[in-house]
Design a protein around this motif. Sequence first.
Motif, PDB file in Angstrom:
ATOM      1  N   GLY A  87       1.123  -0.658   0.362  1.00 36.81           N
ATOM      2  CA  GLY A  87       0.422   0.312   0.021  1.00 36.81           C
ATOM      3  C   GLY A  87       0.751   1.430  -0.128  1.00 36.81           C
ATOM      4  N   ARG A  88       0.212   2.460  -0.005  1.00 33.28           N
ATOM      5  CA  ARG A  88       0.805   4.007  -0.210  1.00 33.28           C
ATOM      6  C   ARG A  88      -0.083   4.937   0.394  1.00 33.28           C
ATOM      7  NH1 ARG A  88      -2.323   6.908  -2.987  1.00 33.28           N
ATOM      8  NH2 ARG A  88      -2.509   6.541  -5.365  1.00 33.28           N
ATOM      9  N   PHE A  89       0.516   5.911   0.905  1.00 36.58           N
ATOM     10  CA  PHE A  89       0.082   7.710   1.553  1.00 36.58           C
ATOM     11  C   PHE A  89       0.792   7.819  -0.121  1.00 36.58           C
ATOM     12  CE2 PHE A  89       0.427  11.159   4.065  1.00 36.58           C
ATOM     13  CZ  PHE A  89      -0.819  11.443   3.253  1.00 36.58           C
ATOM     14  N   ALA A  90       0.290   8.881  -0.575  1.00 36.87           N
ATOM     15  CA  ALA A  90       0.870   9.487  -1.817  1.00 36.87           C
ATOM     16  C   ALA A  90       0.494  10.923  -1.739  1.00 36.87           C
ATOM     17  CB  ALA A  90       0.450   8.993  -3.026  1.00 36.87           C
ATOM     18  N   PRO A  91       1.451  11.951  -0.460  1.00 35.91           N
ATOM     19  CA  PRO A  91       0.544  13.290  -0.431  1.00 35.91           C
ATOM     20  C   PRO A  91       1.467  14.255  -0.705  1.00 35.91           C
ATOM     21  CG  PRO A  91       2.162  13.271   1.311  1.00 35.91           C
ATOM     22  CD  PRO A  91       1.867  11.156   0.601  1.00 35.91           C
ATOM     23  N   SER A  92       0.691  15.728  -1.962  1.00 41.13           N
ATOM     24  CA  SER A  92       1.497  16.038  -2.656  1.00 41.13           C
ATOM     25  C   SER A  92       0.982  17.778  -1.280  1.00 41.13           C
ATOM     26  CB  SER A  92       0.224  17.095  -4.086  1.00 41.13           C
ATOM     27  OG  SER A  92      -0.674  16.453  -4.131  1.00 41.13           O
ATOM     28  N   PRO A  93       3.168  18.287  -1.784  1.00 40.91           N
ATOM     29  CA  PRO A  93       3.445  18.709  -0.321  1.00 40.91           C
ATOM     30  C   PRO A  93       2.617  19.928  -0.465  1.00 40.91           C
ATOM     31  CG  PRO A  93       5.333  18.058  -2.283  1.00 40.91           C
ATOM     32  CD  PRO A  93       3.746  17.846  -2.392  1.00 40.91           C
TER      33      PRO A  93
ATOM     34  N   ILE B 289       5.794  11.065  -2.078  1.00 38.72           N
ATOM     35  CA  ILE B 289       5.509  12.684  -2.021  1.00 38.72           C
ATOM     36  C   ILE B 289       5.199  12.763  -3.542  1.00 38.72           C
ATOM     37  CG2 ILE B 289       6.452  15.082  -1.432  1.00 38.72           C
ATOM     38  CD1 ILE B 289       5.957  13.405   1.188  1.00 38.72           C
ATOM     39  N   GLU B 290       4.140  13.721  -4.005  1.00 31.85           N
ATOM     40  CA  GLU B 290       3.863  13.781  -4.590  1.00 31.85           C
ATOM     41  C   GLU B 290       4.272  15.494  -5.274  1.00 31.85           C
ATOM     42  OE1 GLU B 290       0.389  11.666  -6.450  1.00 31.85           O
ATOM     43  OE2 GLU B 290       1.365  10.155  -6.749  1.00 31.85           O
ATOM     44  N   ASP B 291       5.696  15.666  -5.764  1.00 32.03           N
ATOM     45  CA  ASP B 291       5.872  16.697  -5.993  1.00 32.03           C
ATOM     46  C   ASP B 291       6.123  16.811  -7.345  1.00 32.03           C
ATOM     47  OD1 ASP B 291       7.376  14.996  -6.135  1.00 32.03           O
ATOM     48  OD2 ASP B 291       9.293  16.353  -4.635  1.00 32.03           O
TER      49      ASP B 291
ATOM     50  N   ALA C  37       1.373  15.282 -15.437  1.00 35.64           N
ATOM     51  CA  ALA C  37      -0.295  15.266 -14.715  1.00 35.64           C
ATOM     52  C   ALA C  37       0.168  14.049 -13.510  1.00 35.64           C
ATOM     53  CB  ALA C  37      -1.620  15.215 -15.538  1.00 35.64           C
ATOM     54  N   TYR C  38      -0.586  14.645 -12.975  1.00 35.88           N
ATOM     55  CA  TYR C  38      -1.566  13.774 -11.652  1.00 35.88           C
ATOM     56  C   TYR C  38      -1.640  12.691 -12.367  1.00 35.88           C
ATOM     57  CZ  TYR C  38      -4.014  11.653  -8.025  1.00 35.88           C
ATOM     58  OH  TYR C  38      -5.606  10.293  -7.493  1.00 35.88           O
ATOM     59  N   GLN C  39      -3.142  12.182 -12.967  1.00 35.40           N
ATOM     60  CA  GLN C  39      -3.055  10.840 -13.544  1.00 35.40           C
ATOM     61  C   GLN C  39      -2.333   9.792 -14.084  1.00 35.40           C
ATOM     62  OE1 GLN C  39      -6.082  10.446 -12.258  1.00 35.40           O
ATOM     63  NE2 GLN C  39      -7.441  11.878 -12.972  1.00 35.40           N
TER      64      GLN C  39
ATOM     65  N   ALA D  90       1.290  10.352 -13.846  1.00 36.96           N
ATOM     66  CA  ALA D  90       2.697  10.146 -12.567  1.00 36.96           C
ATOM     67  C   ALA D  90       1.821   9.441 -11.635  1.00 36.96           C
ATOM     68  CB  ALA D  90       3.055  11.666 -11.769  1.00 36.96           C
ATOM     69  N   VAL D  91       0.689   9.294 -11.447  1.00 34.44           N
ATOM     70  CA  VAL D  91       0.263   8.442 -10.012  1.00 34.44           C
ATOM     71  C   VAL D  91      -0.101   7.183 -10.518  1.00 34.44           C
ATOM     72  CG1 VAL D  91      -2.321   8.661 -10.663  1.00 34.44           C
ATOM     73  CG2 VAL D  91      -1.146   8.105  -7.841  1.00 34.44           C
ATOM     74  N   VAL D  92      -0.467   7.091 -11.784  1.00 31.68           N
ATOM     75  CA  VAL D  92      -0.317   5.037 -13.023  1.00 31.68           C
ATOM     76  C   VAL D  92       0.862   5.277 -12.386  1.00 31.68           C
ATOM     77  CG1 VAL D  92      -0.900   4.006 -14.267  1.00 31.68           C
ATOM     78  CG2 VAL D  92      -2.895   5.170 -13.017  1.00 31.68           C
TER      79      VAL D  92
ATOM     80  N   VAL E 265      -5.861   2.653  -0.738  1.00 28.85           N
ATOM     81  CA  VAL E 265      -6.654   3.030  -0.269  1.00 28.85           C
ATOM     82  C   VAL E 265      -6.232   4.202   0.326  1.00 28.85           C
ATOM     83  CG1 VAL E 265      -7.611   2.837   2.241  1.00 28.85           C
ATOM     84  CG2 VAL E 265      -6.384   0.932   1.978  1.00 28.85           C
ATOM     85  N   ARG E 266      -7.276   5.252  -0.153  1.00 29.55           N
ATOM     86  CA  ARG E 266      -7.344   6.831  -0.190  1.00 29.55           C
ATOM     87  C   ARG E 266      -8.363   7.357  -0.892  1.00 29.55           C
ATOM     88  NH1 ARG E 266      -5.863   7.107  -6.382  1.00 29.55           N
ATOM     89  NH2 ARG E 266      -7.548   6.522  -7.680  1.00 29.55           N
ATOM     90  N   GLY E 267      -8.633   8.079  -0.085  1.00 30.04           N
ATOM     91  CA  GLY E 267     -10.231   9.412   0.105  1.00 30.04           C
ATOM     92  C   GLY E 267     -11.423   9.453  -1.075  1.00 30.04           C
TER      93      GLY E 267
ATOM     94  N   ASP F 119     -12.056  12.054  -2.574  1.00 30.88           N
ATOM     95  CA  ASP F 119     -12.484  13.042  -3.532  1.00 30.88           C
ATOM     96  C   ASP F 119     -12.076  12.076  -4.944  1.00 30.88           C
ATOM     97  OD1 ASP F 119     -10.377  12.454  -1.628  1.00 30.88           O
ATOM     98  OD2 ASP F 119      -9.140  14.834  -2.024  1.00 30.88           O
ATOM     99  N   LEU F 120     -11.152  10.894  -5.000  1.00 31.89           N
ATOM    100  CA  LEU F 120     -10.232  11.473  -5.732  1.00 31.89           C
ATOM    101  C   LEU F 120     -10.916   9.392  -6.555  1.00 31.89           C
ATOM    102  CD1 LEU F 120      -6.801  11.276  -4.383  1.00 31.89           C
ATOM    103  CD2 LEU F 120      -7.084  12.484  -5.842  1.00 31.89           C
ATOM    104  N   LEU F 121     -12.172   8.948  -6.524  1.00 27.65           N
ATOM    105  CA  LEU F 121     -13.039   8.223  -6.400  1.00 27.65           C
ATOM    106  C   LEU F 121     -13.096   8.816  -8.347  1.00 27.65           C
ATOM    107  CD1 LEU F 121     -16.538   8.250  -4.812  1.00 27.65           C
ATOM    108  CD2 LEU F 121     -15.279   6.114  -5.591  1.00 27.65           C
TER     109      LEU F 121
HETATM  110  N1  GLU Z   1      -1.318  13.584  -4.465  1.00 28.30           N
HETATM  111  C1  GLU Z   1      -2.671  13.399  -3.787  1.00 28.30           C
HETATM  112  C2  GLU Z   1      -3.554  13.664  -3.699  1.00 28.30           C
HETATM  113  O1  GLU Z   1      -2.153  14.154  -2.440  1.00 28.30           O
HETATM  114  C3  GLU Z   1      -3.216  11.685  -3.533  1.00 28.30           C
HETATM  115  C4  GLU Z   1      -3.164  10.767  -5.010  1.00 28.30           C
HETATM  116  C5  GLU Z   1      -3.581   9.294  -4.146  1.00 28.30           C
HETATM  117  O2  GLU Z   1      -3.581   8.624  -3.402  1.00 28.30           O
HETATM  118  O3  GLU Z   1      -4.272   8.955  -5.314  1.00 28.30           O
HETATM  119  O4  GLU Z   1      -4.742  14.581  -3.941  1.00 28.30           O
END
Ligand code: GLU
Length: 295
Positions: free
Chosen positions: A10-16, A46-48, A174-176, A178-180, A192-194, A196-198
């Motif tokens: 799993g992972r947590f991927a915050p944007s700084p 870190i999604e910078d 772009a996020y889509q 980089a995240v993939v 497992v994430r919020g 808001d990303l559905l």
């Molecule tokens: N970096 C994204 C954010 O902070 C989350 C990415 C993800 O969990 O897919 O909203």
Amino acid sequence: MSHLNITYRGRFAPSPTGPLHFGSLVAALASFLDARKNKGEWLVRIEDIDPLREVPGASSNILRTLEHHQLFWDEPIRYQSSRSSAYESLIEKLRVGGFTYYCPCSRKTLIANNGSHSPECNPDTPSPSTSFAIRFHTQDHLYSWSDLLLGQQSFLTTKQADEFVIKRKEGFYAYQLAVVCDDIDQRITHIVRGSDLLDSTPSQLALYDALDIPPPQFAHIPVISNSEGQKLSKQNRAPSISNALASQNLQQALAALKQPLPETLINAPANEIMAWAIENWSLDQVPKRHSIQGR
Ligand code: GLU
């Protein structure tokens, strides 16, 4: 831990873009506990990728907050800012597969033209005189997945509305994309994430499809909203988490996730709360809602 036996990463991927607030702590905690309960690994990335939105010092601040809350990661932190060549290779792969096009249209003109692109949009070659984004050719398609929390989810994507950007005009990835790219490269099995990303998930599924790679499993947990019903976010100035209150923060986050702490652990040190939480985590108890009111 041997890599051979790992079936959960799993992972947590915050944007700084600022310090962690309560909503992001809840998301970090849920992804951590789900990984640990399943004897899995948990990574932090870190999604910078957007220097215009990055706040100086936010990355180290976020990492310190995770540590204070006993959220310890298993591998060196990955920074997306150091991954340009991997993103370029992925774009090239998509381009060769016929999945991309060069698009000079601004969001404004697209809205004004009901999503229709200008004649300068070209699948193969960018116009030398204009700046352009690279977009993904989305198909009219029903994307479905079985969300580990919310159950069956289906989203219809349409060519007109959902041809998302994978590299921005300013040259940022772009996020889509980089995240993939990183979820694949880091062999992430569970996201497992919020919630808001559905609505990003169908775009990400479209990328997995184009690359012919099976997607990870998803669980979208509720976002935390304030008393006015707005999602806690850096934009609406959600207060940052105080490291000095780690034990209380964890108790409140566990309460939001409906993991009832035994009375003997109320006000216990953060490490004792976390030892209990790992043992007793149950994703099934998390509210199956898009949003819940937090503090
Ligand atoms: N970096 C994204 C954010 O902070 C989350 C990415 C993800 O969990 O897919 O909203």
